[in-house]
Structure formats: C-alpha cells, structure tokens
Design an enzyme around this catalytic site. Structure first.
Site, PDB file in Angstrom:
ATOM      1  N   ASP A 210      -5.737  -8.352   4.392  1.00  0.00           N
ATOM      2  CA  ASP A 210      -5.828  -7.078   3.667  1.00  0.00           C
ATOM      3  C   ASP A 210      -4.592  -6.904   2.799  1.00  0.00           C
ATOM      4  O   ASP A 210      -3.668  -7.721   2.835  1.00  0.00           O
ATOM      5  CB  ASP A 210      -5.940  -5.913   4.656  1.00  0.00           C
ATOM      6  CG  ASP A 210      -4.744  -5.861   5.596  1.00  0.00           C
ATOM      7  OD1 ASP A 210      -3.745  -5.220   5.222  1.00  0.00           O
ATOM      8  OD2 ASP A 210      -4.779  -6.480   6.682  1.00  0.00           O
ATOM      9  N   ASP A 212      -2.538  -4.216   3.093  1.00  0.00           N
ATOM     10  CA  ASP A 212      -1.803  -3.122   3.716  1.00  0.00           C
ATOM     11  C   ASP A 212      -2.272  -1.816   3.070  1.00  0.00           C
ATOM     12  O   ASP A 212      -3.465  -1.658   2.808  1.00  0.00           O
ATOM     13  CB  ASP A 212      -0.294  -3.348   3.593  1.00  0.00           C
ATOM     14  CG  ASP A 212       0.499  -2.590   4.662  1.00  0.00           C
ATOM     15  OD1 ASP A 212       0.151  -2.710   5.846  1.00  0.00           O
ATOM     16  OD2 ASP A 212       1.450  -1.896   4.305  1.00  0.00           O
TER      17      ASP A 212
END
Length: 290
Positions: A210, A212
């Site tokens: 991802d 973040d």
C-alpha cells in the site's frame, strides 16, 4: 569455508517454503523464551534451509509482541548463517508501487516497547549497525527477485513503527517528506539489530502492499486491499526464496563485510565482572567470542 544454512523469517502472508526436502517442524528451546513458532527445516537444491513464521502460523503475534530475541537466538542455535527477512510494508514513494519489492539497506527505528539487545547489565556490548544489512546477501536477494520477474528496487530506508495501528496522515507525511524514509513497516526492528549482535548476515526484502496514508489518490490504508496485494506478494516472495540456494551455494567464505565478526571488539565488560547467568544465555549468540 563453512556450510551455508539459509534462514527465512516470513512476514504476513508467508507461512512456509515450497519444495523443501526432508521438511520437518522443529521446536528450538531458547533461554530468551519461546520463538514465534516451531521452525521448518529441510534442504532446497542441496542447501540447508530454515523457515520461521515471524507472527506464528495463523498470525498470532502482534508486531510488538513478536519474541525477536528468541527468534534470532533459535536460528543461531540451528546453525543458520544467513537470515533473509521478508515482510509486508507500506510505501512512501510513487515509484515504489504496491506489488513491488524493495531490498532495504537502512532503517529508522521508531519502536519503543521491545527488547532490543541480547546484552545489558552484567555484559555490556556495542555493535555497529551503521550498515545494518549485508550487501552480499542483499545482492543475492536482488538477483533472485529479478530472475523471478519481480519489479524490485535496490536500496531504501525502512521506517520501523511500533504499531499495531497504521500511521496518521501527519506522521506519514513527516516520515516521507522530512525524514526521507522509503517504506514503512512494524517488524524489522529490533530484528536487524539482534541479527547483527548474533553475527548473522541479514537482508531485508520489503514487499509493498500500500501507499500508507500520505498518497492523495489512495487515501488511508485499506486492510482489505492490503490482503489482496499480500496474497500476490506471498507468491512472489516464495519464488524469490526458491532461487536463493543456487545463488548462495552450499558453502560460504567468511562474510566480506564482517557481519559474522560483529562482536570481535564489541564486548566491554571485563571477564571477571561478567554476570554468569547472562553469559549462559549468550552461549549461542556470542559463543564465538566468549
């Protein structure tokens, strides 16, 4: 020359190694407590291997409660020479996208609730972690990743946070813009420091899941999306690990970067002042020098 024994510490999504011959789960007793789980041992392409699920099978250990000292001590007791950490991480860089891997070479340690050393009162030691990963081992991980068709980035700074919550937006922006971190995770510290104290070569493979919470087009971390990416990364991680024995070989010279000699001049406490109880616990980690 010494016999190579590759240890893989598997993070979220990786709970075993495919294709191990004579595979067996072993429980290794450690004076530092119980390891995260039993350790899967065997051989792959003629090279001895050991696999330790960092969070335990079924993911029972939170990042802050992983028994890091027991894990590293247990691998040392098994005769492991090289430790590859494989872990899920968030990215602070557009070019380091979910599904990519990063061969980490630096860390910023923001953990606060973990035991970070085998040494202490009764036996004081200071090792250098200026360069906390082994370039030789990192080279092998990079080559294995490229051979497996993985989009891999060589070099990056890993921000180790305590967790278990993900970053606030303000934290994420600070780590990215002010501190210059590239990826963020919750488990490589104090693991890397302890591996250095145990004179083990250590490499970190960050599997990005991802962005973040800093990315304006992706918003906060979505666990459902992380798990989806995690599953794909786990297959890639196993493909990388499967290529390591051929690259590292069944025997190895002393580490050219001195990882296996990190304690050479590190212990400061005079022999007559050392605590016998602590020294007994250090029999595997520091046995070469004590």
């Amino acid at each position: 020359m010494t016999k190579t024994k590759i240890a893989v510490i598997g993070g979220s999504g990786i709970y075993d190694i495919n294709g191990l011959e004579n595979a067996e789960w072993l429980t290794v007793e450690s004076p530092w407590g119980d390891a995260s789980d039993a350790i899967l041992t065997g051989s792959l392409d003629g090279v001895e291997m050991a696999f330790l699920p960092r969070h335990g099978r079924g993911h029972v250990h939170a990042p802050s409660t992983v028994p890091y000292r027991a894990n590293i001590d247990a691998l040392k007791r098994l005769g492991c020479t090289d430790v590859i950490s494989v872990s899920a991480c968030g990215s602070f860089r557009d070019e380091m996208a979910p599904g990519d891997f990063v061969i980490v070479d630096q860390f910023i340690d923001r953990t606060i609730a973990r035991e970070k050393s085998f040494f202490g009162t009764g036996c004081v030691a200071h090792v250098s972690v200026a360069h906390p990963t082994c370039p030789r081992l990192s080279d092998a991980c990079e080559t294995a990743a490229r051979d497996a068709g993985i989009n891999v980035h060589r070099g990056g700074t890993y921000l180790a946070m305590e967790g278990p919550q993900f970053s606030t937006l303000a934290e994420s922006q600070m780590y990215r813009n002010s501190w210059g971190a590239d990826v963020i995770g919750m488990t490589n510290m104090p693991e890397a420091k302890l591996a250095r104290e145990a004179e083990l070569c250590y490499a970190s493979v960050a599997m990005i899941t991802d962005y973040d919470s800093w990315h304006p087009e992706h918003g906060e971390v979505d666990v459902t999306k992380i798990i989806e990416t995690l599953m794909g990364n786990a297959d890639k991680g196993r493909a990388l690990v499967a290529r390591l024995p051929a690259l590292l070989g069944a025997e190895r010279d002393p580490c050219p970067h001195g990882c296996d000699r990190a304690l050479e001049y590190a212990i400061l406490t005079q022999p007559e002042m050392r605590d016998p109880t602590l020294m007994a616990k250090l029999d595997a980690v520091a046995g070469r020098v004590i």
